[in-house]
Design an enzyme around this catalytic site. Structure first.
Site, PDB file in Angstrom:
ATOM      1  N   SER A  64       0.808  -1.214   0.000  1.00  0.00           N
ATOM      2  CA  SER A  64       0.000   0.000   0.000  1.00  0.00           C
ATOM      3  C   SER A  64       0.850   1.277   0.000  1.00  0.00           C
ATOM      4  O   SER A  64       1.594   1.531  -0.922  1.00  0.00           O
ATOM      5  CB  SER A  64      -0.950  -0.050   1.199  1.00  0.00           C
ATOM      6  OG  SER A  64      -1.824   1.043   1.206  1.00  0.00           O
ATOM      7  N   ASP A 276      -3.202   6.463  -2.856  1.00  0.00           N
ATOM      8  CA  ASP A 276      -2.008   5.855  -2.255  1.00  0.00           C
ATOM      9  C   ASP A 276      -1.485   4.782  -3.207  1.00  0.00           C
ATOM     10  O   ASP A 276      -2.014   4.599  -4.306  1.00  0.00           O
ATOM     11  CB  ASP A 276      -2.308   5.307  -0.849  1.00  0.00           C
ATOM     12  CG  ASP A 276      -3.258   4.121  -0.892  1.00  0.00           C
ATOM     13  OD1 ASP A 276      -4.015   3.991  -1.878  1.00  0.00           O
ATOM     14  OD2 ASP A 276      -3.245   3.301   0.053  1.00  0.00           O
ATOM     15  N   ASP A 280      -6.309   2.384  -2.708  1.00  0.00           N
ATOM     16  CA  ASP A 280      -7.516   2.173  -1.890  1.00  0.00           C
ATOM     17  C   ASP A 280      -7.792   3.362  -0.960  1.00  0.00           C
ATOM     18  O   ASP A 280      -8.721   3.319  -0.154  1.00  0.00           O
ATOM     19  CB  ASP A 280      -7.472   0.851  -1.114  1.00  0.00           C
ATOM     20  CG  ASP A 280      -6.365   0.762  -0.079  1.00  0.00           C
ATOM     21  OD1 ASP A 280      -5.575   1.730   0.043  1.00  0.00           O
ATOM     22  OD2 ASP A 280      -6.284  -0.275   0.616  1.00  0.00           O
ATOM     23  N   GLU A 370     -11.983   6.523   7.144  1.00  0.00           N
ATOM     24  CA  GLU A 370     -10.949   6.923   8.092  1.00  0.00           C
ATOM     25  C   GLU A 370     -10.465   8.304   7.638  1.00  0.00           C
ATOM     26  O   GLU A 370     -10.562   8.651   6.457  1.00  0.00           O
ATOM     27  CB  GLU A 370      -9.792   5.925   8.073  1.00  0.00           C
ATOM     28  CG  GLU A 370     -10.179   4.578   8.661  1.00  0.00           C
ATOM     29  CD  GLU A 370      -8.982   3.651   8.802  1.00  0.00           C
ATOM     30  OE1 GLU A 370      -8.580   3.383   9.943  1.00  0.00           O
ATOM     31  OE2 GLU A 370      -8.462   3.187   7.779  1.00  0.00           O
ATOM     32  N   ALA A 371      -9.916   9.066   8.582  1.00  0.00           N
ATOM     33  CA  ALA A 371      -9.422  10.403   8.232  1.00  0.00           C
ATOM     34  C   ALA A 371      -8.372  10.319   7.117  1.00  0.00           C
ATOM     35  O   ALA A 371      -8.212  11.239   6.321  1.00  0.00           O
ATOM     36  CB  ALA A 371      -8.842  11.079   9.474  1.00  0.00           C
ATOM     37  N   ASN A 372      -7.661   9.167   7.010  1.00  0.00           N
ATOM     38  CA  ASN A 372      -6.607   9.007   5.997  1.00  0.00           C
ATOM     39  C   ASN A 372      -7.151   8.841   4.571  1.00  0.00           C
ATOM     40  O   ASN A 372      -6.390   8.728   3.624  1.00  0.00           O
ATOM     41  CB  ASN A 372      -5.690   7.835   6.355  1.00  0.00           C
ATOM     42  CG  ASN A 372      -6.421   6.491   6.354  1.00  0.00           C
ATOM     43  OD1 ASN A 372      -7.426   6.314   5.675  1.00  0.00           O
ATOM     44  ND2 ASN A 372      -5.925   5.542   7.130  1.00  0.00           N
ATOM     45  N   ARG A 497      -2.716   5.594  21.612  1.00  0.00           N
ATOM     46  CA  ARG A 497      -2.982   4.172  21.319  1.00  0.00           C
ATOM     47  C   ARG A 497      -1.699   3.517  20.819  1.00  0.00           C
ATOM     48  O   ARG A 497      -0.885   4.156  20.140  1.00  0.00           O
ATOM     49  CB  ARG A 497      -4.102   4.002  20.291  1.00  0.00           C
ATOM     50  CG  ARG A 497      -3.890   4.704  18.972  1.00  0.00           C
ATOM     51  CD  ARG A 497      -5.032   4.451  18.004  1.00  0.00           C
ATOM     52  NE  ARG A 497      -4.981   3.116  17.463  1.00  0.00           N
ATOM     53  CZ  ARG A 497      -4.291   2.761  16.375  1.00  0.00           C
ATOM     54  NH1 ARG A 497      -3.561   3.651  15.720  1.00  0.00           N
ATOM     55  NH2 ARG A 497      -4.301   1.528  15.938  1.00  0.00           N
ATOM     56  N   SER A 499       0.695   1.316  18.504  1.00  0.00           N
ATOM     57  CA  SER A 499       0.738   0.918  17.096  1.00  0.00           C
ATOM     58  C   SER A 499       0.426  -0.570  16.998  1.00  0.00           C
ATOM     59  O   SER A 499       0.724  -1.341  17.909  1.00  0.00           O
ATOM     60  CB  SER A 499       2.141   1.187  16.541  1.00  0.00           C
ATOM     61  OG  SER A 499       2.377   0.396  15.406  1.00  0.00           O
ATOM     62  N   ARG A 506       1.075   6.022  19.453  1.00  0.00           N
ATOM     63  CA  ARG A 506       0.606   7.140  18.625  1.00  0.00           C
ATOM     64  C   ARG A 506      -0.205   8.108  19.486  1.00  0.00           C
ATOM     65  O   ARG A 506      -1.024   7.678  20.304  1.00  0.00           O
ATOM     66  CB  ARG A 506      -0.223   6.622  17.462  1.00  0.00           C
ATOM     67  CG  ARG A 506       0.562   5.643  16.601  1.00  0.00           C
ATOM     68  CD  ARG A 506      -0.093   5.358  15.269  1.00  0.00           C
ATOM     69  NE  ARG A 506       0.601   4.280  14.572  1.00  0.00           N
ATOM     70  CZ  ARG A 506       1.737   4.403  13.920  1.00  0.00           C
ATOM     71  NH1 ARG A 506       2.342   5.580  13.881  1.00  0.00           N
ATOM     72  NH2 ARG A 506       2.316   3.367  13.321  1.00  0.00           N
TER      73      ARG A 506
END
Length: 542
Positions: A64, A276, A280, A370-372, A497, A499, A506
């Protein structure tokens, strides 16, 4: 199972001593040279999974948005969804088994998962454009053949295209044709039907600059170009002919660095987007006349789609339940806008696409991003059937037209997984239909300033979280410290959280100003460093 063939092929794909890998949300990811034995064994596992569920399974060789020298592998379940969680465990066991234990581990998996080895196996294979991907695909084939499985190698495809093919195959073509042409035809037809209904005049041409991260998206968009109507003028940048995959470009780079990719020349107010490496994920952006960069991430994409769908659902006057699913990384103002202005229910789940996808399945219309920039929309079977029925039978013009638009949305959206190509066409259609500029879309709400940081720790497992990862249970005292720090700033929140793949914690913080978001993130990172076993030098102020 042919024990001799297993021994022979396994010896061709030896496991490096001392290497332990874990199957996560993105499958396995590592340096490409460490993965030969893993992809061979995932070929075996795909064969076992296919026999267990009597269906075609997909296997994708990709890493990815990771650097070009990395690679990875993940399995795709029968309806194009991610591998079932119970099989993630088998994947990890199989990848880490000693050579002489392989047969034993396979036998154990067969017992636990009730696999009948005499059944047929069918596997679809796809790969991205990394230099290592072709050789690794061959190793997958070796694994499938050891179990006597059949395979179809699609070669170079985007990850979402492989998910799509698997779903088409297992629904006997109900979802579409399991070919690239089938994918292009289905999406372009739905897109053209949708924009036909836009009231824009002919000169309203849709110029869009697309950064393809020097990856597979560039190849596939070029193949798809002839299927687009002439109103859509896409300009492809970072097509892989000059630079390295994901290097200083792509959706992840743009999102993390909050700046445009290299290799794409932006003029004021031009609409641009980035895919990316395996296409995706997608994010949009533009520069205003003062030269300021504006990022439109997954949260704003989810909001745009939600506005459009909510309007259409209101017109068809059916009692459909719609919701948006986010993670803790979603910007606080996006959640506020969805809940308070749009009056759409929002649910927060743990980070990882599988959690979002699973939750979105609970609604008639579930929007998740997701924000990404990874996300899609799911329509329940009942909702889809009802919408298609309204298109055929509804006498009221307005209701029928709205149902027709919903039907085209169902066909345009890749419901198996987030898909940059499909999402891009959905966004372009909505902007055209609503006559919105990229600036008007961006102005729906203003993101709260935020900051993402990470802290190296000796062992990430010391952090345990609850409430969809928004609160830390351990180590003792950490959550209390975060609560006290958050109280110092306006409109602020912060969470930490571990990784999923490395010994890193993170940190996410947001507040009323960038200065305050940065200060809060730094103070939280210091708390993590001191209370959760930080490594190296303490974090420095931003």
């Amino acid at each position: 199972m042919d024990s001799e063939a297993l021994r022979k092929y396994s010896a061709l794909h030896p496991r490096p001593a001392g290497l332990t890998l874990q199957y996560g949300t993105a499958g396995f990811r590592s340096k490409a040279e460490q993965l030969d034995h893993v992809v061979f064994r995932m070929g075996l596992l795909a064969g076992l999974r296919s026999k267990a569920v009597t269906a075609t399974i997909g296997i994708m060789v990709t890493a990815s948005h990771n650097p070009e020298e990395d690679n990875g592998v993940k399995l795709v379940d029968p309806l194009g969804e991610m591998l079932h969680p119970s099989w993630e465990e088998y994947a990890t066991q199989l990848a880490n088994a000693e050579e002489q234990e392989l047969q034993k581990v396979i036998t154990e998996i067969c017992q636990k998962a009730a696999v009948n080895l005499h059944k047929d196996a069918s596997v679809f294979i796809g790969r991205d454009t990394r230099p290592s991907s072709e050789k690794l695909s061959q190793s997958v084939i070796d694994g499938i053949q050891v179990l006597g499985g059949q395979y179809h190698d699609y070669g170079l495809v985007t990850t979402p295209q492989l998910h799509y093919m698997v779903c088409c195959q297992n629904t006997q073509g109900q979802y579409g044709k399991a070919t690239l042409e089938g994918y292009y035809e289905k999406l372009s037809k739905a897109f053209m039907e949708l924009i036909k209904q836009s009231h824009c005049s002919g000169e309203y041409q849709r110029h869009l600059k697309i950064d393809c991260a020097n990856g597979i998206g560039a190849l596939k968009l070029s193949e798809m170009k002839p299927y687009f109507p002439q109103e859509v003028l896409i300009h492809i940048y970072n097509d892989g002919t000059k630079e390295k995959l994901n290097h200083l470009c792509g959706a992840d780079f743009v999102k993390v660095h909050q700046k445009p990719p290299e290799g794409l020349d932006m003029k004021p107010n031009e609409r641009c987007c980035s895919f990316d490496g395996d296409a995706d994920r997608i994010v949009y952006y533009y520069k205003d006349t003062a030269g300021h960069f504006h990022l439109i991430d997954g949260d704003k994409i989810a909001t745009l789609i939600s506005i459009f769908l909510k309007e259409l659902l209101a017109k068809v006057k059916q009692d459909f339940k719609m919701a948006v699913v986010q993670t803790a990384y979603a910007n606080g103002n996006s959640t506020r806008y969805l809940q308070e202005t749009l009056k759409v229910p929002v649910h927060c789940v743990k980070t990882g696409v599988k959690h979002l996808h699973h939750k979105a399945q609970e609604f008639d219309v579930g929007v998740y991003f997701e924000a990404n920039g990874h996300g899609t929309v799911l329509f329940s079977k009942a909702a889809e059937t009802k919408i298609r029925q309204l298109v055929k039978e509804e006498k009221d013009n307005e209701k029928r037209e709205a149902a027709k638009m919903l039907e085209n949305m169902i066909d345009l959206i890749n419901q198996t997984v987030g898909d940059a190509v499909s999402d891009m066409l959905v966004i372009e259609a909505i902007l055209a239909l609503k006559g919105l500029t990229v600036q008007q879309w961006d102005a729906l709400y203003t993101d709260l300033p935020n900051r993402l940081l990470k802290v190296q720790v000796a062992d990430r497992r010391v952090i345990d979280t609850t409430d969809a990862e928004r609160r830390a249970l351990t180590p003792p005292g950490l959550q209390e410290k975060i609560d006290a720090l958050v109280k110092k700033y306006k409109l602020s929140r912060a969470f930490v959280r571990p990784s999923g793949t490395e010994d890193v914690v993170r940190i996410y913080a947001e507040a009323d100003t960038q200065e305050n978001a940065d200060a809060l993130a730094h103070e939280v990172s210091l708390a993590v460093f001191h209370l959760a076993g930080g490594k190296g030098a303490p974090p420095q102020p931003i």
